[in-house]
Design an enzyme around this catalytic site. Structure first.
Site, PDB file in Angstrom:
ATOM      1  N   GLN A 160      -5.034  -1.781   9.476  1.00 44.82           N
ATOM      2  CA  GLN A 160      -4.840  -3.074   8.819  1.00 44.82           C
ATOM      3  C   GLN A 160      -5.370  -4.198   9.706  1.00 44.82           C
ATOM      4  O   GLN A 160      -5.073  -4.262  10.897  1.00 44.82           O
ATOM      5  CB  GLN A 160      -3.336  -3.277   8.505  1.00 44.82           C
ATOM      6  CG  GLN A 160      -3.019  -4.519   7.707  1.00 44.82           C
ATOM      7  CD  GLN A 160      -3.603  -4.514   6.290  1.00 44.82           C
ATOM      8  OE1 GLN A 160      -3.769  -3.466   5.677  1.00 44.82           O
ATOM      9  NE2 GLN A 160      -3.925  -5.679   5.765  1.00 44.82           N
TER      10      GLN A 160
ATOM     11  N   ASP B  28     -11.192   2.383   3.459  1.00 49.70           N
ATOM     12  CA  ASP B  28     -11.396   0.930   3.341  1.00 49.70           C
ATOM     13  C   ASP B  28     -12.864   0.607   3.069  1.00 49.70           C
ATOM     14  O   ASP B  28     -13.190  -0.514   2.681  1.00 49.70           O
ATOM     15  CB  ASP B  28     -10.997   0.235   4.656  1.00 49.70           C
ATOM     16  CG  ASP B  28      -9.672  -0.500   4.546  1.00 49.70           C
ATOM     17  OD1 ASP B  28      -9.290  -0.866   3.420  1.00 49.70           O
ATOM     18  OD2 ASP B  28      -9.033  -0.703   5.597  1.00 49.70           O
TER      19      ASP B  28
ATOM     20  N   LYS C 143       0.845  -1.202   0.000  1.00 50.14           N
ATOM     21  CA  LYS C 143       0.000   0.000   0.000  1.00 50.14           C
ATOM     22  C   LYS C 143       0.880   1.252   0.000  1.00 50.14           C
ATOM     23  O   LYS C 143       0.622   2.209  -0.727  1.00 50.14           O
ATOM     24  CB  LYS C 143      -0.952  -0.018   1.204  1.00 50.14           C
ATOM     25  CG  LYS C 143      -2.052  -1.065   1.055  1.00 50.14           C
ATOM     26  CD  LYS C 143      -2.906  -1.268   2.303  1.00 50.14           C
ATOM     27  CE  LYS C 143      -3.855  -2.448   2.093  1.00 50.14           C
ATOM     28  NZ  LYS C 143      -4.666  -2.781   3.267  1.00 50.14           N
TER      29      LYS C 143
HETATM   30  N1  GUN Z   1      -6.798  -7.197   5.755  1.00 50.25           N
HETATM   31  C1  GUN Z   1      -7.073  -7.918   4.643  1.00 50.25           C
HETATM   32  N2  GUN Z   1      -7.631  -7.123   3.700  1.00 50.25           N
HETATM   33  C2  GUN Z   1      -7.732  -5.895   4.231  1.00 50.25           C
HETATM   34  C3  GUN Z   1      -8.219  -4.656   3.742  1.00 50.25           C
HETATM   35  O1  GUN Z   1      -8.710  -4.528   2.618  1.00 50.25           O
HETATM   36  N3  GUN Z   1      -8.114  -3.597   4.598  1.00 50.25           N
HETATM   37  C4  GUN Z   1      -7.617  -3.715   5.840  1.00 50.25           C
HETATM   38  N4  GUN Z   1      -7.584  -2.626   6.602  1.00 50.25           N
HETATM   39  N5  GUN Z   1      -7.150  -4.857   6.322  1.00 50.25           N
HETATM   40  C5  GUN Z   1      -7.208  -5.937   5.512  1.00 50.25           C
END
Ligand code: GUN
Length: 294
Positions: A96, A119, A52
């Site tokens: 996350q 998100d 990211k």
């Molecule tokens: N863990 C797995 N996929 C995601 C996601 O799309 N966002 C976040 N914040 N955590 C994750």
């Protein structure tokens, strides 16, 4: 059979976003800023967050990575969330997942200002999405919709079968596929561990979206000739021949299913790269105040 190249589409969209950012900067605006909270040192989460941060750089965004150890308290994380909610230099942020067991993911998600919830996990964004209002769509479902659109996969009136009912993928992608418009207008069935006659239900699917997290469980006998198969699985399975010691395994037995398909996504290189692009797109929209004006 046409392979849906998520890596290529993701690279194209990132370039489009970067071009948009340069226009913003030339117009005197600051760069979009995404912050990520990472708790602990889970291998998968470390990789996702590193990707990211890298994607932010490729899109011309500013990024901040805020780390905490596994033993951080829920109150300390809430305090950080409130700080980010009020930081006018941060357009959007994510926590996350997964989090250590002593922390309530839901409590943290609901503490995030929905206008910064890039998100798309906050109930306000989930609710707005399910009734077709402008919102931050969660990354994986939004990525799947972008792939269907870029490859002109017909969806109107199609039988779409979703395998898995998670809040992050199964439920929202089902909502988007049934929504009016394109891509959408599909007749959607959501299957889960208690579904009866799974094989029969799947064999009727024009579009099969596999998101149950069970490696290679969709086999050729479950897939109709000419179907479009979207594989959301990303299970790490041990592989001594790899430097990392593992390989990513999809929910679909690709070698036997692919020859029957009109379109199919590979793992890796299908849905995966698109999820990060969705996050970048949401961050751009947050910085431009496109969805929420105040
Ligand atoms: N863990 C797995 N996929 C995601 C996601 O799309 N966002 C976040 N914040 N955590 C994750």
């Amino acid at each position: 059979m046409e392979l849906i190249d998520g890596k290529k589409v993701a690279a194209e969209i990132k370039q489009e976003i970067a071009a948009e950012v340069e226009k913003m900067v030339a117009g005197g605006k600051r760069r979009p800023h995404l912050a990520a909270i990472l708790v602990g040192h889970d291998g998968g989460s470390e990789t996702y967050v590193a990707n990211k941060v890298k994607s932010c750089a490729e899109c011309g965004f500013t990024s901040s990575l805020i780390r905490f150890e596994d033993d951080v308290t829920e109150d300390r994380l809430l305090e950080e969330i409130y700080r980010l909610n009020n930081d006018s230099e941060v357009d959007g942020f994510i926590v996350q997942l997964p989090l250590p067991r002593h922390i309530s993911e839901q409590k943290l998600i609901e503490a995030i200002d929905y206008r910064k919830d890039v998100d798309g996990f906050h109930p306000i964004n989930v609710g707005r999405m399910s009734i077709g209002l402008p919102c931050f769509r969660s990354a994986t479902p939004a990525g799947i919709m972008m792939l269907l659109e870029r490859y002109n996969v017909p969806t109107s009136g199609a039988n779409c079968v979703v395998l898995g009912r998670s809040n992050i993928v199964g439920k929202p992608v089902a909502a988007l596929m049934m929504q009016k418009g394109y891509p959408g207008n599909a007749t959607v069935t959501v299957c889960h561990r208690d579904t009866k006659n799974l094989k029969e239900v799947c064999s009727n699917a024009d579009i099969l979206i596999a998101a149950m997290g069970r490696p290679e469980s969709v086999t050729a006998d479950m897939v109709k000739d000419g179907a479009t198969v979207i594989d959301v699985g990303t299970t790490r399975v041990p592989d001594a021949s790899r430097k990392s010691g593992f390989r990513l395994c999809g929910d679909v037995k690709f070698d036997e299913v692919a020859p029957k398909c009109a379109f199919i996504t590979p793992v890796p290189g299908g849905v995966g790269p698109m999820t990060i692009v969705s996050l970048m797109r949401n961050t751009l929209l947050a910085a431009q105040h496109t969805i929420y004006q105040d």
